[in-house]
Design an enzyme around this catalytic site. Structure first.
Site, PDB file in Angstrom:
ATOM      1  N   LYS A  81       4.576 -10.962   0.477  1.00 51.04           N
ATOM      2  CA  LYS A  81       4.679 -11.141  -0.973  1.00 51.04           C
ATOM      3  C   LYS A  81       3.347 -10.806  -1.642  1.00 51.04           C
ATOM      4  O   LYS A  81       3.291 -10.123  -2.652  1.00 51.04           O
ATOM      5  CB  LYS A  81       5.062 -12.594  -1.248  1.00 51.04           C
ATOM      6  CG  LYS A  81       6.069 -12.907  -2.266  1.00 51.04           C
ATOM      7  CD  LYS A  81       7.512 -12.619  -2.047  1.00 51.04           C
ATOM      8  CE  LYS A  81       7.899 -11.309  -1.452  1.00 51.04           C
ATOM      9  NZ  LYS A  81       9.241 -11.255  -0.941  1.00 51.04           N
TER      10      LYS A  81
ATOM     11  N   TRP B 166      12.571   8.540  -7.714  1.00 52.92           N
ATOM     12  CA  TRP B 166      11.502   8.006  -6.854  1.00 52.92           C
ATOM     13  C   TRP B 166      11.179   9.145  -5.902  1.00 52.92           C
ATOM     14  O   TRP B 166      12.000   9.513  -5.062  1.00 52.92           O
ATOM     15  CB  TRP B 166      12.014   6.779  -6.113  1.00 52.92           C
ATOM     16  CG  TRP B 166      10.978   6.006  -5.369  1.00 52.92           C
ATOM     17  CD1 TRP B 166      10.206   4.994  -5.855  1.00 52.92           C
ATOM     18  CD2 TRP B 166      10.627   6.150  -3.989  1.00 52.92           C
ATOM     19  NE1 TRP B 166       9.389   4.510  -4.862  1.00 52.92           N
ATOM     20  CE2 TRP B 166       9.614   5.194  -3.705  1.00 52.92           C
ATOM     21  CE3 TRP B 166      11.039   6.988  -2.959  1.00 52.92           C
ATOM     22  CZ2 TRP B 166       9.035   5.064  -2.450  1.00 52.92           C
ATOM     23  CZ3 TRP B 166      10.458   6.858  -1.706  1.00 52.92           C
ATOM     24  CH2 TRP B 166       9.458   5.897  -1.471  1.00 52.92           C
TER      25      TRP B 166
ATOM     26  N   GLU C 111       6.101 -14.022   5.504  1.00 49.47           N
ATOM     27  CA  GLU C 111       6.720 -13.759   4.203  1.00 49.47           C
ATOM     28  C   GLU C 111       5.682 -13.908   3.071  1.00 49.47           C
ATOM     29  O   GLU C 111       5.632 -13.096   2.149  1.00 49.47           O
ATOM     30  CB  GLU C 111       7.927 -14.697   3.994  1.00 49.47           C
ATOM     31  CG  GLU C 111       8.600 -14.625   2.645  1.00 49.47           C
ATOM     32  CD  GLU C 111       9.086 -13.236   2.239  1.00 49.47           C
ATOM     33  OE1 GLU C 111       9.103 -12.314   3.062  1.00 49.47           O
ATOM     34  OE2 GLU C 111       9.410 -13.081   1.045  1.00 49.47           O
TER      35      GLU C 111
ATOM     36  N   ASN D 108      20.778  10.986  -5.768  1.00 47.77           N
ATOM     37  CA  ASN D 108      20.031   9.927  -5.085  1.00 47.77           C
ATOM     38  C   ASN D 108      20.258  10.135  -3.595  1.00 47.77           C
ATOM     39  O   ASN D 108      21.394  10.240  -3.152  1.00 47.77           O
ATOM     40  CB  ASN D 108      20.582   8.563  -5.545  1.00 47.77           C
ATOM     41  CG  ASN D 108      19.963   7.405  -4.783  1.00 47.77           C
ATOM     42  OD1 ASN D 108      19.054   7.585  -3.979  1.00 47.77           O
ATOM     43  ND2 ASN D 108      20.468   6.211  -5.029  1.00 47.77           N
ATOM     44  N   GLY D 109      19.175  10.242  -2.829  1.00 43.68           N
ATOM     45  CA  GLY D 109      19.314  10.468  -1.385  1.00 43.68           C
ATOM     46  C   GLY D 109      18.399  11.594  -0.945  1.00 43.68           C
ATOM     47  O   GLY D 109      17.472  11.964  -1.667  1.00 43.68           O
TER      48      GLY D 109
ATOM     49  N   CYS E  69      15.560   5.696  -6.818  1.00 43.59           N
ATOM     50  CA  CYS E  69      16.401   6.569  -7.639  1.00 43.59           C
ATOM     51  C   CYS E  69      17.559   5.769  -8.254  1.00 43.59           C
ATOM     52  O   CYS E  69      18.211   4.999  -7.564  1.00 43.59           O
ATOM     53  CB  CYS E  69      16.986   7.748  -6.877  1.00 43.59           C
ATOM     54  SG  CYS E  69      15.752   8.908  -6.329  1.00 43.59           S
TER      55      CYS E  69
ATOM     56  N   LYS F 176      13.357  -1.311  -5.187  1.00 44.55           N
ATOM     57  CA  LYS F 176      14.155  -2.498  -4.872  1.00 44.55           C
ATOM     58  C   LYS F 176      15.183  -2.191  -3.793  1.00 44.55           C
ATOM     59  O   LYS F 176      15.454  -3.007  -2.928  1.00 44.55           O
ATOM     60  CB  LYS F 176      14.843  -2.980  -6.150  1.00 44.55           C
ATOM     61  CG  LYS F 176      15.680  -4.223  -5.968  1.00 44.55           C
ATOM     62  CD  LYS F 176      14.811  -5.438  -5.769  1.00 44.55           C
ATOM     63  CE  LYS F 176      15.606  -6.705  -5.551  1.00 44.55           C
ATOM     64  NZ  LYS F 176      14.758  -7.741  -4.935  1.00 44.55           N
TER      65      LYS F 176
ATOM     66  N   GLU G 174       2.589  -6.927  -1.534  1.00 43.46           N
ATOM     67  CA  GLU G 174       3.394  -6.010  -2.325  1.00 43.46           C
ATOM     68  C   GLU G 174       3.162  -6.135  -3.817  1.00 43.46           C
ATOM     69  O   GLU G 174       3.238  -5.137  -4.518  1.00 43.46           O
ATOM     70  CB  GLU G 174       4.882  -6.119  -1.984  1.00 43.46           C
ATOM     71  CG  GLU G 174       5.514  -7.450  -2.282  1.00 43.46           C
ATOM     72  CD  GLU G 174       6.979  -7.514  -1.877  1.00 43.46           C
ATOM     73  OE1 GLU G 174       7.677  -6.505  -1.974  1.00 43.46           O
ATOM     74  OE2 GLU G 174       7.421  -8.599  -1.476  1.00 43.46           O
TER      75      GLU G 174
ATOM     76  N   HIS H  77      -7.305 -14.845  20.071  1.00 44.55           N
ATOM     77  CA  HIS H  77      -7.134 -13.664  20.924  1.00 44.55           C
ATOM     78  C   HIS H  77      -7.502 -12.386  20.185  1.00 44.55           C
ATOM     79  O   HIS H  77      -6.973 -11.320  20.489  1.00 44.55           O
ATOM     80  CB  HIS H  77      -5.697 -13.620  21.453  1.00 44.55           C
ATOM     81  CG  HIS H  77      -5.363 -14.830  22.260  1.00 44.55           C
ATOM     82  ND1 HIS H  77      -5.779 -14.996  23.561  1.00 44.55           N
ATOM     83  CD2 HIS H  77      -4.718 -15.978  21.905  1.00 44.55           C
ATOM     84  CE1 HIS H  77      -5.373 -16.180  23.991  1.00 44.55           C
ATOM     85  NE2 HIS H  77      -4.731 -16.796  23.000  1.00 44.55           N
TER      86      HIS H  77
ATOM     87  N   ARG I 209      14.717  -0.686  -9.617  1.00 48.03           N
ATOM     88  CA  ARG I 209      14.906  -0.037  -8.311  1.00 48.03           C
ATOM     89  C   ARG I 209      13.663   0.731  -7.866  1.00 48.03           C
ATOM     90  O   ARG I 209      13.529   1.053  -6.703  1.00 48.03           O
ATOM     91  CB  ARG I 209      16.089   0.940  -8.383  1.00 48.03           C
ATOM     92  CG  ARG I 209      17.413   0.259  -8.610  1.00 48.03           C
ATOM     93  CD  ARG I 209      18.499   1.271  -8.891  1.00 48.03           C
ATOM     94  NE  ARG I 209      18.822   2.051  -7.722  1.00 48.03           N
ATOM     95  CZ  ARG I 209      19.721   1.707  -6.820  1.00 48.03           C
ATOM     96  NH1 ARG I 209      20.383   0.587  -6.960  1.00 48.03           N
ATOM     97  NH2 ARG I 209      19.984   2.467  -5.782  1.00 48.03           N
TER      98      ARG I 209
END
Ligand code: F6R
Length: 612
Positions: free
Chosen positions: A491, A74, A487, A100-101, A2, A607, A494, A510, A27
């Protein structure tokens, strides 16, 4: 997650609002909308989809006003749809809000308002807000500050997190804003004022900002801003001058922000190092003043963060334990919050957050503070929420990171964690001086070594061309190479939507080795000379089972069975992730490009993750 924009001044608000929304696109969002006051009425234009779509609709909507609020949504409550997009308006048509929230008690409030005769069009939690404002507005007798009082009464009933902007057709000269656990900043102009979720959205217009605190209200006119606390007592507020350059938020000729940010790493790391580390000098931090007595009293360090920032924390843990001999745990913020962590006044809790707005990380910080621990935030965004909550803050100074997938923030976070570990070890006297001097010189050499990696991307491109249609990939490593494997795997997932897993190479036998069959791609990172032979044996095991292999290494390997090898410059294993991650950033990038995906705005991601 948002984005909020607002404008009040003498100019036409719509292009400024649209431009602000475009700056906030990174975002993450699925719909967009704006509301203005025109001819005494609130006019709302909104739709599902991109800001470019909203821009087209606005250009045919004859919008003309000097005041407006805007939003990218969002979806949380209610699917992405025009009806659920913000702004939302009350039943009387006099109050419009963007939010937003998450309003946790919206069902309760909806029931209350329904009993009072209000009806609802959307599936959102937000729609209760303008209606609640209207309800209180009609119930306030006094004429003084009626709008602000109604907003305050409504906000008092909300549970959850919110950054709110409200306009009213009855008050066409003001915007009211308030926040709690969601970001909001006000940009001060000359005869005009701006509002946004974050600073980069306003850098074209101003460098002077007010950073709103939790439960703080601002009533914004074009040439005046007044601030109030929760009880509506007025107070003054200091302005903050932010030196970021508006150009830093441009692509500057790069195809995508992510690519630009990968290439910015030599520079962002130089900025992170700054004057904190110089050869022949002890490391110094202006922003913290930990004494030998305090550092000796620490029984445990917690590093708490989410996603990529948490991966940077893993590398930081290794540095702290090696150099300072203080037991250090890394915890995912959303787990830390609910795992009843054993934390007391002798625990130092370090929170890493690029945005400084990640809801889980902030909540985890508040929890540790309640338990009496000292808290230290590492953030990239000056004045962000986490920096205002923490006892101490150190900034990465990596410059604005716009692409959703974090690259330069990660390398800067790692550099900063290692310099911090050196600083602690110098106070504690826990490390060999010669070793530290060599490590310092290795850190100072990082930008030049990164430049070498950035100039040789052909092997990684070739590999990406070969594997981009695959469905699964595996990443292997030991020690800090395993931290980097995690990491690299994140990457890839996503931005390329390829399933991938990272395993500690020794763990392969294992269980996970059952997944290795002919043609499966395995990417191994081998940079620690003490562990080369061990990891090589594991790579050999997957080769024997038909895996296609890419090896990223700074060692001279004699094995020729790998399909691809990328050689990177040698460095101390504490900081080798800063070099070995770069081919992995490129790998994710080129695979996503080959698949024709939007690398800067991957699906479903935001983001700044400002909700739990
Ligand atoms: C991945 C990524 C995320 C963030 C995470 C925490 O590329 O960017 O995993 O690292 O959402 O964000 P910050 O650092 O803003 O708290």
């Amino acid at each position: 997650m948002c984005g909020i924009v607002g404008y009040i001044g003498n100019k036409n608000a719509t292009p400024i609002l649209i431009n602000g929304l475009q700056c906030l696109e990174y975002r993450g969002y699925d719909s967009a909308g704006i509301a203005i006051v025109q001819n005494g009425k609130i006019n709302i234009v909104k739709d599902k989809g991109r800001v470019s779509n909203l821009k087209n609709i606005c250009s045919n909507a004859n919008l003309n006003s000097n005041i407006g609020i805007a939003h990218t949504r969002w979806a949380t409550h209610g699917r992405p749809a025009k009806i659920n997009s913000h702004p939302h308006i009350d039943n009387s048509g006099n109050f419009a809000a963007v939010h937003n929230g998450i309003i946790e008690n919206y069902n309760e409030l909806k029931e209350f308002l329904t009993l009072k005769g209000y009806s609802f069009l959307s599936e959102t939690d937000t729609e209760v807000i303008p209606n609640l404002i209207h309800y209180y507005y009609t119930n306030i007798i006094s004429d003084n500050d009626k709008f602000l009082k109604a907003v305050n009464s409504a906000v008092d009933k909300l549970r959850g997190s919110y950054a709110l902007e409200i306009i009213s057709s009855l008050y066409p000269d003001q915007i009211i804003v308030v926040r709690k656990d969601s970001p909001l900043v006000i940009g001060k102009g000359n005869g005009e004022n701006f509002i946004a979720s974050d600073i980069p959205a306003m850098l074209y217009y101003t460098k002077d900002f007010y950073l709103l605190e939790d439960n703080e209200y601002a009533v914004i006119y074009k040439d005046n801003i007044t601030f109030f606390d929760n009880f509506l007592s007025e107070h003054s507020k200091t302005i903050k001058n932010i030196e970021w350059d508006a150009n830093a938020t441009e692509k500057n000729g790069y195809e995508d922000y992510m690519l630009k940010e990968i290439y910015e790493q030599p520079n962002s790391i130089r900025e992170t190092i700054g004057s904190r580390l110089e050869l022949g000098e002890k490391c110094s931090f202006d922003d913290i003043n930990f004494t030998l007595e305090y550092l000796k009293s620490i029984n445990k360090i917690y590093i708490v963060a989410c996603g990529t920032a948490m991966h940077a924390g893993l590398v930081g843990k290794n540095a702290i334990e090696k150099l300072c001999k203080i037991p250090t745990e890394v915890e995912i913020a959303s787990e830390f919050r609910y795992c009843e962590p054993i934390v007391d006044k002798n625990t130092l809790c370090i929170y890493i957050s690029q945005s400084g707005e990640t809801a889980d990380t902030i909540a985890a910080l508040k929890l540790a503070k309640e338990k009496g621990a000292k808290t230290l935030a590492i953030s990239n965004v000056i004045g962000s929420s986490i920096t205002r909550e923490a006892d101490y803050t150190i900034y990465t100074h990596a410059g604005p990171e716009i692409a959703v997938a974090s690259t330069k923030a990660y390398t800067s976070q790692v550099v900063l964690m290692v310099i911090l570990a050196i600083h602690f070890s110098e106070i504690l006297g826990t490390s060999d001086k010669e070793y530290i001097n060599k490590l310092k010189s290795d850190i100072l050499d990082l930008p030049a070594k990164i430049e070498v990696i950035l100039s040789e991307t052909n092997i990684i491109q070739e590999f990406a061309n070969k594997v981009y249609t695959e469905h699964d990939m595996y990443f292997l490593g030991r020690g800090t190479d395993y931290d980097v494997a995690m990491e690299g795997s994140l990457k890839l997932k996503e931005i390329s939507y390829i399933h991938s897993e990272a395993y500690a190479a020794g763990e392969l036998k294992h269980g996970p080795i059952a997944l290795i069959e002919n043609g499966v791609t395995v990417i191994s990172i081998i940079t620690n000379s003490n562990l080369v032979e061990k990891t090589l044996s594991n790579v050999q095991e997957v080769i024997t089972r038909g895996a296609k292999t890419l090896v990223i290494t700074n060692q001279k390997l004699t094995n020729t069975d790998f399909n691809f090898v990328i050689t990177i410059p040698e460095t101390n294993s504490i900081i080798s992730p800063i070099l070995s991650v770069i081919p992995l950033q490129f790998l994710a990038y080129y695979i996503a490009k080959n698949k024709g995906l939007d690398v800067d705005k991957p699906r479903n991601l935001a983001k700044s993750v400002t909700v739990e």
